[in-house]
Design a protein around this motif. Structure first.
Motif, short mmCIF file in Angstrom:
data_model
loop_
_atom_site.label_atom_id
_atom_site.label_comp_id
_atom_site.label_asym_id
_atom_site.label_seq_id
_atom_site.Cartn_x
_atom_site.Cartn_y
_atom_site.Cartn_z
N SER A 1 32.39 -17.46 -19.56
CA SER A 1 31.16 -17.41 -20.17
C SER A 1 30.19 -16.46 -19.77
O SER A 1 28.97 -16.62 -19.87
N ALA A 2 30.70 -15.39 -18.93
CA ALA A 2 29.81 -14.45 -18.40
C ALA A 2 30.08 -12.83 -19.04
O ALA A 2 31.30 -12.77 -19.34
N ARG B 1 28.62 -27.44 -24.37
CA ARG B 1 28.07 -27.05 -25.68
C ARG B 1 26.50 -27.32 -25.54
O ARG B 1 25.91 -26.15 -26.01
N TRP B 2 26.12 -28.45 -25.21
CA TRP B 2 24.72 -28.54 -25.29
C TRP B 2 23.75 -27.98 -24.40
O TRP B 2 22.54 -27.76 -24.46
#
Length: 135
Positions: A92-93, A107-108
């Motif tokens: 996720s970078a 997700r949160w």
């Protein structure tokens, strides 16, 4: 005359609530003011995490920190506080010049884009090694 009294009471109640919120420090613009503050937030978030390297977002909305064991922690603003997560991979970078967008599998927790200036490239590169040294 009754409406005037009612309006005056409402204004007084609003001012009293604003005063209470100000005294409690609610609703302020929460930012990380220094590297020392970022280090302390990381220590508070995870017992035993002793930051050795860090990159602070220019606006103070987050930070990346690395400890002696090579673990990387992402700090990001979450309401009036800061949330912290250890990064375990680089999936996720995303790098865009001086901006590094990071997220977790959670997700949160969401994503955050940090303006790391000159440090963005080196941090993005170092994140590629996350998760590869595990046995």
């Amino acid at each position: 005359m009754g409406q005037l009294i009612q309006m005056g009471g409402s204004v007084a109640a609003i001012l009293a609530l604003a005063f209470i919120c100000a005294r409690l420090g609610l609703g302020g613009d929460v930012r990380i003011g220094s590297e020392d503050e970022a280090r302390q937030l990381a220590r508070d978030a995870l017992c035993g995490f002793e930051p050795e390297e860090l990159a602070l977002d220019r606006a103070g909305i987050g930070a990346l920190l690395r400890d002696r064991q090579g673990r990387v922690m992402l700090l990001r603003r979450h309401g009036a506080h800061f949330a912290a997560r250890l990064l375990d991979n680089h999936a996720s970078a995303r790098l865009d010049r001086n901006f590094l967008t990071l997220g977790t599998d959670e997700r949160w927790f969401g994503q955050v884009t940090l303006d790391l200036g000159d440090k963005a490239q080196s941090w993005a590169s170092s994140l590629r090694h996350l998760g590869t040294n595990r046995a």
